[in-house]
Design an enzyme around this catalytic site. Sequence first.
Site, PDB file in Angstrom:
ATOM      1  CE1 TYR A 240      -4.317  -1.566   0.593  1.00  0.00           C
ATOM      2  CE2 TYR A 240      -2.851  -3.249   1.486  1.00  0.00           C
ATOM      3  CZ  TYR A 240      -4.088  -2.866   1.002  1.00  0.00           C
ATOM      4  OH  TYR A 240      -5.102  -3.788   0.923  1.00  0.00           O
ATOM      5  CG  HIS A 272      -6.023  -5.321  -5.959  1.00  0.00           C
ATOM      6  ND1 HIS A 272      -6.997  -4.912  -5.076  1.00  0.00           N
ATOM      7  CD2 HIS A 272      -6.327  -6.605  -6.273  1.00  0.00           C
ATOM      8  CE1 HIS A 272      -7.830  -5.907  -4.853  1.00  0.00           C
ATOM      9  NE2 HIS A 272      -7.458  -6.941  -5.575  1.00  0.00           N
ATOM     10  CG  HIS A 273      -7.781  -1.134  -3.877  1.00  0.00           C
ATOM     11  ND1 HIS A 273      -7.515  -2.335  -3.263  1.00  0.00           N
ATOM     12  CD2 HIS A 273      -7.553  -0.193  -2.937  1.00  0.00           C
ATOM     13  CE1 HIS A 273      -7.165  -2.126  -2.009  1.00  0.00           C
ATOM     14  NE2 HIS A 273      -7.177  -0.831  -1.786  1.00  0.00           N
ATOM     15  CG  HIS A 343      -3.733  -3.144  -2.885  1.00  0.00           C
ATOM     16  ND1 HIS A 343      -4.797  -4.008  -2.786  1.00  0.00           N
ATOM     17  CD2 HIS A 343      -2.637  -3.903  -2.632  1.00  0.00           C
ATOM     18  CE1 HIS A 343      -4.374  -5.219  -2.516  1.00  0.00           C
ATOM     19  NE2 HIS A 343      -3.056  -5.187  -2.428  1.00  0.00           N
ATOM     20  CG  HIS A 422     -14.030  -0.627   5.059  1.00  0.00           C
ATOM     21  ND1 HIS A 422     -12.924  -0.918   4.314  1.00  0.00           N
ATOM     22  CD2 HIS A 422     -13.583  -0.470   6.332  1.00  0.00           C
ATOM     23  CE1 HIS A 422     -11.847  -0.921   5.082  1.00  0.00           C
ATOM     24  NE2 HIS A 422     -12.235  -0.654   6.323  1.00  0.00           N
ATOM     25  CG  HIS A 424     -10.322  -4.387   8.834  1.00  0.00           C
ATOM     26  ND1 HIS A 424      -9.793  -3.865   9.991  1.00  0.00           N
ATOM     27  CD2 HIS A 424     -10.417  -3.325   7.986  1.00  0.00           C
ATOM     28  CE1 HIS A 424      -9.561  -2.572   9.850  1.00  0.00           C
ATOM     29  NE2 HIS A 424      -9.939  -2.224   8.639  1.00  0.00           N
TER      30      HIS A 424
END
Length: 614
Positions: A240, A272-273, A343, A422, A424
């Site tokens: 990240y 990835h994002h 990411h 969202h 985890h």
Amino acid sequence: MRIFKKDLRLQDITILYFTALAALTVILVASYQAPSNAVGVSGLKPSPSSPLPPLPMPFRVPLDPRGELQLAWNVSFAQQEVYMQLRVAELKHGVVLGMSDRGELTNADLVVLWDTGSRSYFGDAWSDGKGRISLDRQQDYELIEAKQKADGFYLTFKRPFSTCDPRDYLIQEGTVHVIYGLLDRPLSSLEELDLSKIQTGVQRVLMLRPDTPSPTLPPDVQTLDVLAPNVIIPTQETTYWCFIHQLPENIPKNHIIMYESVITPGNEAIVHHIEVFECSPEMRDVPRYSGSCDDKMKPKKLNSCRHVLAAWAMGAEAFYYPPDAGLAMGGPGSSRFLRLEVHYHNPLLISGRRDSSGIRLHYTPSLRRYDAGIMELGLVYTPIMAIPPKQPIFYLTGYCTSKCTQAALPPGGIYIFASQLHTHLAGRGVRTVLVREGVELEVVQDDQHFSAEYQPIRVLRKMVNALQGDVLITKCTYNTEDRSKPTVGGFGIMEEMCVNYIHYYPRTQLELCKSHVDPGFLQKYFNFINRFNGNDQCVCGEVGVTEQFSQLHWDGFTVEVLDSLYNTAPISMHCNQSIARLFPGEWEKQPVPEVTSTLAKPRFPCEGGATPAS
């Protein structure tokens, strides 16, 4: 027993020999005949009943880290069908594409192209709990075209959302885990295929997208690129990367009306994002930074940059705001500092690759009628809300109560047009519903195949109007089977969250509408469980909540009582204004809203009463 007579002639023996040889030949040939359910690819002719889908297909995503497989698709909501096109850069002996609950190779719905060494076949297949592959008796993937082109082999086919086949995956709105594999040798039969011995992988997509045309941007639109500064992508699987972008001083108020990704060519399968966050307006200065978001030496002020402006995930298209609204950027009360977070997913450990990917914001000085806003729904980030260990399914629910919406929303309410779910790593599903006068009215967002690895902003097919006095309930599903200790709420990746960031207009002062169980009732729970287990010397209140959870003996009774507590005990509301202050009123020890569940899962017509697989 005598087999032959002594006077059996040579001619008779010869006839018996050739008869047996002919029978053996028939058996061998039959074993290598084309599967009765599969389609021979070499003789395929386009069927008039299966016209090609509108081209180009608007949605596409690279499947593998090298970008050698690409999936493109289009959706027909009228026909309840998905058209798919798979491009294989270099086809050897076949390819596998499929869908499963969470990307497993077992219990998967598959479509396979394979060859026997002399002919190629296409068929609908499935894998069982041990990964064994079988052709499906009901062939629901319809082959449209198989064609070699200059840049690869193209396979075009279609499939209904629901096939009413219990072995098939039910395609719904929300995350779809797409699995893929490449065959490196011929197969005499599909049953020879062992997915554990070929190159496979998983990619996540939102397959069912709104089929609305992209609006035209106004002539005075300008762009702002928030990009990574020529970063050398680290040689590790997951990174990240954070970068602080500074806006010009005294920038006037504008409206962001669209944003899109900018991906460095060649890095499409690694980025990835991406997210862009606005820093707190109260922070007059944020240090320049470009480095790992997980670096312990990064400036602490970066933690104040948490207000989402834009979010993109692999496979997502450009994001457009509704015609009457735009997201404010610049002007009084805004921050000059943005935090870019990229990411990188680099499982092949490619070294020396540089990247300048990011987000391109399209904005206009011609302000639209409404400012758009972003509001947090769900649970407060607190260890008070915890998930017991070894649980295949455990639910936590956060409330935005009628008292809060009555105090904070305008008379005409707000219009929710998008949301970003969202959690985890333990999160498996998120669902937000709108409740009016005690009855469930609409589903705002529902994803029961949610993955923390894939969290794009999702445009709603239909805007939801939330009024004063309505309740918004966000329920998250978790799995902690791989954990031996309780998982508490918090900011850490091994802690948990339950959030829906809703995008709406007109913007209000309500930034956060979340809840948690009343702390006093949680202490009563600790007291009760410890005394039930014979521990009269409870340290409840003397140590933190996290430690109290860790000291419990987690049996079925302890879990059941905690679940009951979370569903019935009074709650504490966080009905927060944008300046992080509560709206006036009493927000402690509020009753859990009483709700009548009336919203059933979407049903698809099935012949003979069959039930589609989930």
